[in-house]
Scaffold this active site. Structure first.
Site, short mmCIF file in Angstrom:
data_model
loop_
_atom_site.label_atom_id
_atom_site.label_comp_id
_atom_site.label_asym_id
_atom_site.label_seq_id
_atom_site.Cartn_x
_atom_site.Cartn_y
_atom_site.Cartn_z
N GLU A 184 0.77 -1.14 -0.02
CA GLU A 184 0.06 0.18 -0.10
C GLU A 184 0.86 1.22 0.03
O GLU A 184 0.53 2.15 -0.50
CB GLU A 184 -0.91 -0.03 1.20
CG GLU A 184 -2.17 -1.04 1.02
CD GLU A 184 -3.10 -0.82 0.27
OE1 GLU A 184 -2.72 -0.52 -0.99
OE2 GLU A 184 -4.23 -0.46 0.67
N THR B 102 -5.38 7.80 -5.77
CA THR B 102 -5.32 7.79 -4.16
C THR B 102 -4.36 8.91 -3.63
O THR B 102 -5.00 9.51 -2.73
CB THR B 102 -5.29 6.35 -3.77
OG1 THR B 102 -5.93 5.59 -3.89
CG2 THR B 102 -5.24 6.42 -2.10
N1 HSE Z 1 -8.58 4.98 3.39
C1 HSE Z 1 -7.80 4.98 2.07
C2 HSE Z 1 -8.19 6.61 1.54
C3 HSE Z 1 -8.39 3.87 1.20
O1 HSE Z 1 -9.45 6.72 1.58
O2 HSE Z 1 -7.19 7.21 0.91
C4 HSE Z 1 -7.50 4.13 -0.16
O3 HSE Z 1 -8.03 2.97 -0.85
#
Ligand code: HSE
Length: 308
Positions: A128, A180
């Site tokens: 990640e 993201t």
């Molecule tokens: N919690 C993370 C975000 C998940 O919202 O940025 C990304 O997949």
């Protein structure tokens, strides 16, 4: 054991109000991964999909996880991984988490299954980090634990597996790109205490609703006053989809992970399919292709297809 083939599910992170702390595994879509143990401590990655993801181990989310395992566990063996990816990268449905968690899970099985679930989360989070720059566990945890997970803390790792209510999810993935890293960068760094209090109420209500199978409480708690108002502007027709879904009987829903996918929870399968049809038609009208997935909450997470 020398080979393993696994099915790794998509996930919906955040569950609307639980930014970075809640995540849920679903059944559709999913990736398949094949892992083979090697004599030398090297990592070979191959993709059979058309997503053009890097296969160089140090640039691949599954690759960095396995390299980290070799390094930290001082392994004498390595791994070859074939990834059949169906969860589109950048969908907001946990594509990178699937590769990362699948790699950690598969390698651990091949090594004799000695690591705890939290140790698997620890290794998978390096994937990640490569994908989004942040070691968040809200997609990883439900893949490893199944169902819905609360990430009470990711440093140190403290995951609380929650109940899996008997609900349906419908997720639409409009074919627009939301990275993201970008969707994180636009968030406000500070929030007002009064907003935090409202959000705490929603998160606590959502967890109580999940644990008590209280669907009305779940619906009333699926409100995000902090992240959704900022991120939803990146997603075409977000407000329309949400309003129409609620009218069609959804308990509630919002952005899946960092988007652009949108998800809704429903009590009845029939309602989920009606919402799915509406979602497709909203995007069709503005010439945006979309993929829609209806499934129940996935209580198991990763499944082993075969090992030998
Ligand atoms: N919690 C993370 C975000 C998940 O919202 O940025 C990304 O997949």
């Amino acid at each position: 054991m020398k080979n393993i083939k696994i099915k790794v599910p998509a996930t919906v992170a955040n569950l609307v109000c639980g930014f970075d702390i809640l995540g849920m595994a679903i059944h559709q879509p999913y990736d398949e991964m094949e892992l083979k143990i090697l004599e030398e401590p090297e990592v070979i990655i191959r993709h059979t999909d058309d997503f053009n993801l890097p296969e160089e181990a140090s640039k691949n989310v599954a690759g960095v996880v396995l390299q980290k395992m070799i390094e930290e566990l001082n392994l004498k063996n390595g791994f070859e991984v074939i990834i059949h990816k169906n969860i589109k990268p950048g969908s907001g449905l946990g594509s990178s988490a699937a590769s990362a968690a699948g790699a950690a899970f598969g390698a651990n099985r091949l090594l004799g299954n000695n690591l705890s679930k939290n140790e698997l989360v620890h290794f998978a989070m390096f994937g990640e980090e490569l994908a989004s720059g942040v070691r968040h566990a809200d997609n990883i945890a439900p893949i490893i634990y199944g169902g819905i997970s609360l990430v009470k803390s990711s440093h140190p790792i403290d995951i609380i597996p929650l109940n899996s209510p008997d609900l349906f999810t419908v997720a639409v993935h409009p074919q627009v790109e939301v990275k993201t890293s970008d969707a994180r960068q636009i968030l406000k760094k500070n929030i007002l205490l009064k907003d935090a209090v409202e959000q705490w109420g929603n998160i606590a209500g959502l967890i109580a609703g999940i644990e008590k199978n209280d669907f009305s409480l779940i619906g009333r708690s699926l409100n995000d006053i902090i992240v959704e108002p900022v991120r939803s502007i990146l997603i075409p027709q977000f407000d329309t989809i949400k309003t129409k879904s609620l009218k069609l009987g959804a308990l509630g829903g919002g952005i899946s992970g960092s988007g652009p996918s949108i998800f809704m929870l429903t009590e009845k399968e029939e309602t989920a399919y009606k919402i799915a049809q509406m979602m497709e038609s909203v995007y069709h009208q503005i010439d945006i292709e979309s993929f829609v997935y209806v499934s129940k909450i996935n209580p198991t997470g990763i499944e082993i297809i075969e090992e030998n």
